[in-house]
Design an enzyme around this catalytic site. Structure first.
Site, PDB file in Angstrom:
ATOM      1  N   GLY A 170       0.811  -1.213   0.000  1.00  0.00           N
ATOM      2  CA  GLY A 170       0.000   0.000   0.000  1.00  0.00           C
ATOM      3  C   GLY A 170       0.843   1.262   0.000  1.00  0.00           C
ATOM      4  O   GLY A 170       0.345   2.349  -0.261  1.00  0.00           O
TER       5      GLY A 170
ATOM      6  N   LYS B 163      10.086   1.903   0.615  1.00  0.00           N
ATOM      7  CA  LYS B 163       8.964   2.032   1.554  1.00  0.00           C
ATOM      8  C   LYS B 163       8.632   3.511   1.725  1.00  0.00           C
ATOM      9  O   LYS B 163       9.519   4.306   2.030  1.00  0.00           O
ATOM     10  CB  LYS B 163       9.354   1.427   2.894  1.00  0.00           C
ATOM     11  CG  LYS B 163       8.227   1.294   3.873  1.00  0.00           C
ATOM     12  CD  LYS B 163       8.605   0.326   4.971  1.00  0.00           C
ATOM     13  CE  LYS B 163       7.399   0.030   5.854  1.00  0.00           C
ATOM     14  NZ  LYS B 163       7.708  -1.038   6.808  1.00  0.00           N
TER      15      LYS B 163
ATOM     16  N   GLY C  27      -0.029   6.261   1.523  1.00  0.00           N
ATOM     17  CA  GLY C  27       1.107   5.705   0.786  1.00  0.00           C
ATOM     18  C   GLY C  27       2.464   6.208   1.251  1.00  0.00           C
ATOM     19  O   GLY C  27       3.480   5.885   0.650  1.00  0.00           O
TER      20      GLY C  27
ATOM     21  N   ARG D 142      14.572  -0.758   1.477  1.00  0.00           N
ATOM     22  CA  ARG D 142      14.718  -2.024   2.198  1.00  0.00           C
ATOM     23  C   ARG D 142      15.299  -3.051   1.231  1.00  0.00           C
ATOM     24  O   ARG D 142      14.904  -3.093   0.060  1.00  0.00           O
ATOM     25  CB  ARG D 142      13.353  -2.475   2.704  1.00  0.00           C
ATOM     26  CG  ARG D 142      13.362  -3.801   3.383  1.00  0.00           C
ATOM     27  CD  ARG D 142      12.099  -4.021   4.153  1.00  0.00           C
ATOM     28  NE  ARG D 142      10.946  -4.173   3.297  1.00  0.00           N
ATOM     29  CZ  ARG D 142       9.687  -4.180   3.747  1.00  0.00           C
ATOM     30  NH1 ARG D 142       9.431  -4.019   5.022  1.00  0.00           N
ATOM     31  NH2 ARG D 142       8.686  -4.342   2.924  1.00  0.00           N
TER      32      ARG D 142
ATOM     33  N   ASP E  56       0.774 -11.514   6.764  1.00  0.00           N
ATOM     34  CA  ASP E  56       1.360 -10.710   5.679  1.00  0.00           C
ATOM     35  C   ASP E  56       2.674 -10.069   6.134  1.00  0.00           C
ATOM     36  O   ASP E  56       3.322  -9.389   5.339  1.00  0.00           O
ATOM     37  CB  ASP E  56       0.379  -9.636   5.208  1.00  0.00           C
ATOM     38  CG  ASP E  56      -0.091  -8.736   6.337  1.00  0.00           C
ATOM     39  OD1 ASP E  56      -0.632  -9.265   7.322  1.00  0.00           O
ATOM     40  OD2 ASP E  56       0.096  -7.514   6.244  1.00  0.00           O
TER      41      ASP E  56
ATOM     42  N   ASP F  69       8.979  -6.353   8.309  1.00  0.00           N
ATOM     43  CA  ASP F  69       7.992  -5.309   8.625  1.00  0.00           C
ATOM     44  C   ASP F  69       8.040  -4.898  10.098  1.00  0.00           C
ATOM     45  O   ASP F  69       7.526  -5.603  10.965  1.00  0.00           O
ATOM     46  CB  ASP F  69       6.568  -5.747   8.250  1.00  0.00           C
ATOM     47  CG  ASP F  69       6.197  -5.204   6.877  1.00  0.00           C
ATOM     48  OD1 ASP F  69       7.095  -4.720   6.176  1.00  0.00           O
ATOM     49  OD2 ASP F  69       5.013  -5.259   6.520  1.00  0.00           O
TER      50      ASP F  69
HETATM   51  P1  AMP Z   1       1.543  -3.000   8.157  1.00  0.00           P
HETATM   52  O1  AMP Z   1       0.710  -2.887   9.392  1.00  0.00           O
HETATM   53  O2  AMP Z   1       2.627  -1.956   8.048  1.00  0.00           O
HETATM   54  O3  AMP Z   1       2.083  -4.370   7.955  1.00  0.00           O
HETATM   55  O4  AMP Z   1       0.574  -2.675   6.933  1.00  0.00           O
HETATM   56  C1  AMP Z   1      -0.593  -3.403   6.646  1.00  0.00           C
HETATM   57  C2  AMP Z   1      -1.123  -3.011   5.293  1.00  0.00           C
HETATM   58  O5  AMP Z   1      -1.439  -1.623   5.276  1.00  0.00           O
HETATM   59  C3  AMP Z   1      -0.137  -3.223   4.156  1.00  0.00           C
HETATM   60  O6  AMP Z   1      -0.876  -3.667   3.047  1.00  0.00           O
HETATM   61  C4  AMP Z   1       0.443  -1.849   3.951  1.00  0.00           C
HETATM   62  O7  AMP Z   1       0.920  -1.667   2.646  1.00  0.00           O
HETATM   63  C5  AMP Z   1      -0.742  -0.940   4.263  1.00  0.00           C
HETATM   64  N1  AMP Z   1      -0.319   0.382   4.752  1.00  0.00           N
HETATM   65  C6  AMP Z   1       0.284   0.681   5.921  1.00  0.00           C
HETATM   66  N2  AMP Z   1       0.495   2.007   6.023  1.00  0.00           N
HETATM   67  C7  AMP Z   1       0.020   2.573   4.897  1.00  0.00           C
HETATM   68  C8  AMP Z   1      -0.062   3.919   4.399  1.00  0.00           C
HETATM   69  N3  AMP Z   1       0.404   4.964   5.091  1.00  0.00           N
HETATM   70  N4  AMP Z   1      -0.617   4.102   3.193  1.00  0.00           N
HETATM   71  C9  AMP Z   1      -1.100   3.072   2.481  1.00  0.00           C
HETATM   72  N5  AMP Z   1      -1.069   1.800   2.890  1.00  0.00           N
HETATM   73  C10 AMP Z   1      -0.504   1.533   4.080  1.00  0.00           C
HETATM   74 MG    MG Z   2       3.085  -5.258   6.688  1.00  0.00          MG
END
Ligand code: AMP
Ligand code: MG
EC number: 2.7.7.-
Length: 481
Positions: free
Chosen positions: A87, A108, A121, A171, A248, A258
């Site tokens: 994302g 990232k 994003g 990364r 994930d 992550d």
């Molecule tokens: P995470 O908790 O960092 O593992 O993220 C979980 C999901 O949310 C993943 O699909 C990330 O790509 C998405 N995500 C986290 N932060 C953002 C953000 N600021 N903008 C868009 N997607 C995000």
């Molecule tokens: Mg993640």
């Protein structure tokens, strides 16, 4: 740079997306030691262009990179989410080192993608520095992890709980394929699943390619379970709390992957929850190995169309055996023991119960165990609120050490070689971030260097080798990233 091998998978596995470049970005830091390890010849201009998402920079044009957002799904806090994917990160391409190993470069904080849902994003300086520090700290401790190559930041402001400076991180790891990729593949059907299995074996488990074809999928599942089990044992031994062990966030090559609200222990607390939003403690410290198995069960289910029930069971059994063996071996090394005995499990377990009860500083206790029986052994006892409660355990430990025929020098050496003199405490990370937010990156660079050799003495960092004060321990961190 080369285009990513991931592009060879069917297009259901990714979307082509261009990064949203940072305006007037600067290169905050470059991990020179990782650059050397990779034999990476990119110059700072190229690194800045990559790290800030400026792929139209003339210094990069010749690379002709094809950035992509990976599609995956996954179980978050126990529930399946079909809408996941990169994302806010993009796979930019890969770099081949002198041994022909390909290293993926993932940006990232690259901007929105079709998988961003309601997110912006973006990433903020605080969170990319935390990832940079944690991955390099774990690497220094010998724990498999993704690495961090460079950070770029800009004056652009990103809204989290407050406005914060935008930043992004390159990364680096051989693969960003997660358990969740297999969950996605399984939902597409057997052809997609088999394509992903074949891809992962070819690129990341080549030793399995010689097996008869109908055994390869089961062997891959088992190998992944084994690596994940080893990783869990290493996290427990270094006192690392991951905080968001969703499927994930589980790497298919068994690396730490992550970084969110992670924490290395100050005081040991067996049920410690580092993630404030994890109200039920699903990802508490003592749950990590069980959640590791749980995620492997999810993975085994995703492999279901291509493996037998017996292969699934064998893989999960392999996790349990590997974990038990590796955990005792890691903990014995911390205790300065070179052999394993049946009763060592109890010696370790009883120690952790005591440490939990007295909230003993985790890393200092093990480091100072080297002093037990020496003139400065009070430095160990000073860590304990009720040292007399530890005496029976110290007595058992002495007896156990005596059975090693190892010699006191060797015991001490083993302890010092397996327990760091410095650890990435939250308050230290916070000091580094606060300095960086006002433009001073020296603390970041100095600490990265130190964290790459945590088992050395580091007399220059003596003030960080004392137990933290109550204010330093009580630090509440924002978990937003
Ligand atoms: P995470 O908790 O960092 O593992 O993220 C979980 C999901 O949310 C993943 O699909 C990330 O790509 C998405 N995500 C986290 N932060 C953002 C953000 N600021 N903008 C868009 N997607 C995000
Ligand atoms: Mg993640």
């Amino acid at each position: 740079m080369q285009q990513s091998a991931f592009l060879k998978l069917p297009n259901d596995f990714y979307e082509l997306v261009l990064p949203e470049p940072q305006q007037n970005a600067r290169l905050v830091t470059v991990n020179r030691s990782l650059m050397d390890e990779l034999n990476c010849e990119l110059n700072d201009k190229q690194l800045l262009a990559l790290a800030s998402g400026n792929l139209t920079d003339d210094s990069l044009i010749n690379f002709n990179l094809i950035p992509l957002a990976q599609k995956y799904t996954g179980h978050q806090f126990g529930y399946y989410n079909p809408d996941l994917g990169d994302g806010r990160g993009l796979l930019l391409g890969q770099w081949r080192d002198q041994n022909n190993q390909a290293w993926e470069f993932h940006l990232k904080g690259a901007g929105r993608t079709p998988f961003s849902r309601r997110g912006d994003g973006r990433a903020v300086l605080r969170s990319v520095i935390r990832e940079y520090l944690a991955s390099e700290a774990l690497h220094g401790l010998g724990v498999p992890t993704t690495r961090a190559l460079a950070i770029a930041s800009s004056q652009e402001q990103v809204q989290r709980e407050i406005f914060e400076p935008r930043a992004s991180l390159i990364r680096v790891t051989p693969t960003h394929i997660r358990f969740g990729h297999f969950e996605w593949a399984a939902s597409l059907g057997k052809d997609a699943l088999d394509a992903l299995i074949a891809f992962v074996i070819q690129h990341h488990y080549p030793e399995l390619a010689d097996l008869p074809e109908d055994e390869q999928a089961g062997a891959l599942l088992k190998a992944v379970c084994g690596r994940t089990a080893k990783l869990m044992a290493k996290w427990q031994a270094v006192g690392f709390n991951h905080g968001v062990m969703n499927s994930d966030n589980m790497s298919i090559i068994g690396e730490t992957f992550d970084f969110g609200p992670y924490a290395f222990f100050d005081d040991f607390q067996i049920e410690y929850i580092c993630n404030h939003s994890d109200v039920e403690g699903r990802y508490a410290y003592n749950q990590q190995p069980k959640i590791g198995v749980w995620n492997c069960q999810v993975l085994a289910a995703a492999f279901g169309q291509s493996v037998t029930n017996a292969e699934q069971t064998a893989a999960l059994d392999h996790f349990v055996q590997t974990y038990n063996q590796q955990y005792v071996s890691e903990m014995n090394a911390k205790l300065g023991l070179a052999t394993q005995q049946e009763t060592d499990k109890d010696l370790i377990g009883d120690l952790l119960v005591l440490m939990d009860k007295q909230r003993v500083d985790f890393s200092l206790f093990f480091r100072r165990l080297a002093k037990l029986g020496h003139t400065d052994e009070n430095e160990l006892r000073r860590l304990l609120s009720q040292p007399e409660e530890f005496e029976p355990w110290f007595e058992r430990y002495h007896q156990r050490v005596a059975q090693e025929a190892l010699g006191e020098d060797k015991r001490q050496q083993r302890i010092l070689a397996n327990n760091p003199s410095i650890i990435l405490r939250n308050y230290i990370a916070q000091q580094i971030i606060e300095a960086a937010e006002v433009g001073s990156f020296q603390p970041l660079n100095d600490w990265i260097k130190a964290l790459h050799s945590p088992f050395e003495n580091h007399p220059g960092l003596a003030e960080f080798q004392q137990p933290p004060t109550p204010e330093q321990k009580g630090l509440q961190l924002s978990c937003s990233s």
